[in-house]
Design a protein around this motif. Sequence first.
Motif, PDB file in Angstrom:
ATOM      1  N   ALA A   4       3.381  -4.039   6.810  1.00  0.00           N
ATOM      2  CA  ALA A   4       4.036  -2.739   6.643  1.00  0.00           C
ATOM      3  C   ALA A   4       4.023  -2.013   7.987  1.00  0.00           C
ATOM      4  O   ALA A   4       2.994  -1.951   8.656  1.00  0.00           O
ATOM      5  N   TYR A   5       5.188  -1.480   8.384  1.00  0.00           N
ATOM      6  CA  TYR A   5       5.269  -0.765   9.653  1.00  0.00           C
ATOM      7  C   TYR A   5       6.489   0.145   9.617  1.00  0.00           C
ATOM      8  O   TYR A   5       7.263   0.165   8.645  1.00  0.00           O
ATOM      9  N   PHE A   6       6.674   0.925  10.685  1.00  0.00           N
ATOM     10  CA  PHE A   6       7.817   1.830  10.780  1.00  0.00           C
ATOM     11  C   PHE A   6       8.834   1.247  11.753  1.00  0.00           C
ATOM     12  O   PHE A   6       8.492   0.751  12.826  1.00  0.00           O
ATOM     13  N   PRO A  11       9.956   3.558   7.065  1.00  0.00           N
ATOM     14  CA  PRO A  11       8.973   2.538   6.666  1.00  0.00           C
ATOM     15  C   PRO A  11       9.650   1.221   6.299  1.00  0.00           C
ATOM     16  O   PRO A  11      10.747   1.205   5.746  1.00  0.00           O
ATOM     17  N   ARG A  12       8.973   0.128   6.597  1.00  0.00           N
ATOM     18  CA  ARG A  12       9.493  -1.201   6.317  1.00  0.00           C
ATOM     19  C   ARG A  12       8.360  -2.061   5.770  1.00  0.00           C
ATOM     20  O   ARG A  12       7.241  -2.034   6.297  1.00  0.00           O
ATOM     21  N   LEU A  13       8.662  -2.805   4.723  1.00  0.00           N
ATOM     22  CA  LEU A  13       7.688  -3.667   4.084  1.00  0.00           C
ATOM     23  C   LEU A  13       8.203  -5.102   4.097  1.00  0.00           C
ATOM     24  O   LEU A  13       9.283  -5.383   3.584  1.00  0.00           O
ATOM     25  N   GLU A  14       7.433  -5.997   4.707  1.00  0.00           N
ATOM     26  CA  GLU A  14       7.804  -7.402   4.783  1.00  0.00           C
ATOM     27  C   GLU A  14       6.687  -8.250   4.190  1.00  0.00           C
ATOM     28  O   GLU A  14       5.512  -7.919   4.300  1.00  0.00           O
ATOM     29  N   ALA A  15       7.077  -9.368   3.583  1.00  0.00           N
ATOM     30  CA  ALA A  15       6.071 -10.261   3.011  1.00  0.00           C
ATOM     31  C   ALA A  15       6.633 -11.662   2.874  1.00  0.00           C
ATOM     32  O   ALA A  15       7.818 -11.846   2.587  1.00  0.00           O
ATOM     33  N   ASP A  16       5.766 -12.644   3.100  1.00  0.00           N
ATOM     34  CA  ASP A  16       6.061 -14.036   2.791  1.00  0.00           C
ATOM     35  C   ASP A  16       5.324 -14.356   1.498  1.00  0.00           C
ATOM     36  O   ASP A  16       4.085 -14.309   1.453  1.00  0.00           O
ATOM     37  N   VAL A  17       6.090 -14.674   0.463  1.00  0.00           N
ATOM     38  CA  VAL A  17       5.525 -14.881  -0.871  1.00  0.00           C
ATOM     39  C   VAL A  17       5.579 -16.360  -1.219  1.00  0.00           C
ATOM     40  O   VAL A  17       6.651 -16.984  -1.165  1.00  0.00           O
TER      41      VAL A  17
END
Length: 219
Positions: A4-6, A11-17
């Motif tokens: 999570a970062y700006f 705000p931006r939310l990234e994830a490898d699922v």
Amino acid sequence: GLVAYFENKSPRLEADVQLKDINFDYFRDAWRQQEKQQAAQQTQHDFFLKFDKTMNFDWLKKLHTSVDLKVNVDGFTFLERKGDNASFRIFAKDGKFGIYDMRFNYPGETMEASFTLDVKGDQPSVNMTVNTDALDANYFSVAPPPPARPGPTDLAHMWSTSLLDLSWMQGFGGTFDISVGKLHFGNQTIDNLKLLTKISNNVVTFQNFSFSYWQGRCS
């Protein structure tokens, strides 16, 4: 992992699922169960994938956080078939939602697709592409009743009085680009289906529609 970062003060939310042994048919099965429970009050069933012009997308319009998920699945069930692995990307922000780069790998074949929804304008827009070797259209409807021997009564009620229910498209626009090697529906099969259609102002325009049937080609 989750990050999570700006980005540009937003705000931006990234994830490898990473997932394993997922049943994507769960949602279709839940819908079928609901239809069965309401069967006594209904005379006609809805299509599985159906948008309604009364749908509220305020949550998506107010989503100012960028959500970007890259999903990989090891082993899955989809379209009533077992698959080896699947991958796709989910993105959402400020009135836009998409499932991109969908790839479902089955033994011997692959299905590719993408779906986007844009509600930023006056009219929501849906865009979908599908490219697959085979597809059974019965998957998207209520489970058919046990087969009965055809007769005068059966034939009289074989087709719906409304061949195509297009009421769902009121208030929506978009494009659909569909390519299917073999499309099964009921006891029928058509080959090499290609469909490119556009919906705008409650009008459906077929820009390309062709298929093979009975050793002939229709377009």
